[in-house]
Design a protein around this motif. Structure first.
Motif, PDB file in Angstrom:
ATOM      1  N   SER A   1      -1.285  -2.358   6.805  1.00  0.00           N
ATOM      2  CA  SER A   1      -1.127  -0.941   6.480  1.00  0.00           C
ATOM      3  C   SER A   1      -2.153  -0.087   7.206  1.00  0.00           C
ATOM      4  O   SER A   1      -1.881   1.076   7.546  1.00  0.00           O
TER       5      SER A   1
ATOM      6  N   THR B   1      -0.326   2.666   0.998  1.00  0.00           N
ATOM      7  CA  THR B   1      -0.615   1.237   0.852  1.00  0.00           C
ATOM      8  C   THR B   1      -2.098   0.954   1.043  1.00  0.00           C
ATOM      9  O   THR B   1      -2.674   0.089   0.363  1.00  0.00           O
TER      10      THR B   1
ATOM     11  N   ALA C   1       4.093  -0.160   0.096  1.00  0.00           N
ATOM     12  CA  ALA C   1       3.279   0.033  -1.106  1.00  0.00           C
ATOM     13  C   ALA C   1       3.867  -0.744  -2.284  1.00  0.00           C
ATOM     14  O   ALA C   1       3.141  -1.330  -3.088  1.00  0.00           O
TER      15      ALA C   1
END
Length: 369
Positions: free
Chosen positions: A60, A68, A38
């Motif tokens: 992700s 994320t 993230a």
């Protein structure tokens, strides 16, 4: 890789050392540290490395990194790719976890899909999802549909939802404050809003700030807006910045504006550009004006185009000035004509000169001057 390393990467980013932050975050991802991906997608996106940020976003999804994915969805929304953003965030929101629900609704709001948001919330409420029910009640409250909001929260209370019980109490206090304000009983309204604000109802805290500001109590207004701004309420962040700017506290206005900008608010992008320009940080201001202009802000397009023109970056300036000129502002068209003359583009100059003459003709009531 420890939490301390991740904190070091975050600090490096705040200190303006994105390369150092990226190196630490990539190492953290390799070590399987939660939260590192993230951080990296944020670094890549803020550095203008769009393709890499999107690739990380797709990864992700494959690995099930929810945080994320939420950031990736907001990045796509900021670029106007709302359908893609919704397709990513919807499955997460259907888990009824508060953060994905909030992220999904924020994208729908940014896309101007208020009816779709309410429809989805009602569907989720009918399916018995308490988080969606709370969000629906909040939406109804904001739109002054208080009776239905109270009924929804009361249903949650009946099912033993302690958070809904607290929300219901806050709404009653907030509604009393709204009623008192509408009847010009400002002192009473302040009392009710303070009670609702003490119960952590963000909308009441913002309303309290507005009441203080209208009465000229700027210190009290700033305190109220700051409380709501700490909860990342965009309205409060913008209001806090405006109060501080009105007192020539540009340094104090910048942090809330930056936070609102980071949260994806186009008004904050433009206002941050204005503040940076006023404090002689024109290259930074240009970046924010361009972002706001790319989101459709004609005033930002004029400022971005004018700055690029001043920096002698004519090819970059032209599309922004053309976008701003399409709004029909004669001064903007004048700047654009100057640029076209320097580029020796006579056909385009002739078209815009004709447009200018048409506007002048209209302004004269259709009569030749």
């Amino acid at each position: 890789m420890t939490d301390k390393t991740l904190a070091t990467a975050t600090q490096a980013l705040k200190d303006g050392r994105p390369d150092d932050a990226e190196q630490l975050l990539r190492a953290a991802i390799a070590d399987g540290h939660p939260g590192a991906r993230a951080g990296l997608i944020t670094v890549l996106n803020s550095s203008g490395r769009t393709a890499e940020a999107e690739e990380l976003g797709r990864q992700s999804i494959a690995v099930g990194d929810i945080t994320t994915q939420m950031i990736y969805g907001r990045i796509l929304a900021d670029r106007g790719r709302f359908d893609e953003a919704e397709s990513i965030l919807l499955p997460l929101a259907e888990t009824d976890h508060p953060q994905p629900v909030g992220a999904y609704l924020a994208v729908l709001d940014q896309a101007g899909r208020s009816e779709r948001a309410e429809q989805w919330l009602r569907e989720q409420t009918a399916a018995g999802h308490p988080t969606a029910t709370r969000y629906l009640a909040i939406k109804l409250l904001e739109e002054r549909r208080t009776d239905e909001a109270i009924r929804l929260l009361a249903s949650l209370v009946d099912n033993g939802d302690a958070e809904a019980s607290a929300s219901l109490a806050r709404i009653v206090r907030f509604s009393a404050g709204v009623l008192a304000r509408e009847q010009s009983r400002d002192d009473e309204a302040v009392g009710w809003f303070e009670r609702a604000a003490d119960a952590k109802l963000t909308a009441a805290t913002v309303e309290l700030g507005y009441l203080h500001r209208e009465a000229g109590r700027l210190d009290e207004a700033e305190t109220a807006f700051a409380r709501a701004a700490d909860l990342d309420d965009i309205t409060a962040l913008l209001a806090l910045a405006n109060v501080r700017r009105s007192q020539d506290d540009h340094a104090g206005a910048e942090p809330p504006l930056r936070r609102a900008a980071e949260l994806g608010d186009p008004t904050a992008w433009f206002n941050l550009g204005v503040l940076l320009s006023q404090t002689n940080r024109r290259p930074d201001a240009l970046a924010w004006f361009r972002r706001a202009a790319d989101a459709g802000d004609a005033d930002a397009a004029l400022r971005a185009g004018s700055m690029l023109f001043e920096f002698d970056r004519l090819d970059e300036a032209r599309p922004y000035l053309e976008k701003a000129a399409e709004a029909g502002d004669r001064q903007t068209i004048g700047v654009l004509l100057t640029l076209l003359a320097e580029q020796h583009d006579l056909p385009a100059g002739a078209r815009w000169l004709l447009r200018l003459r048409e506007l002048e003709h209209t302004d004269n009531g259709g009569h030749e001057g």
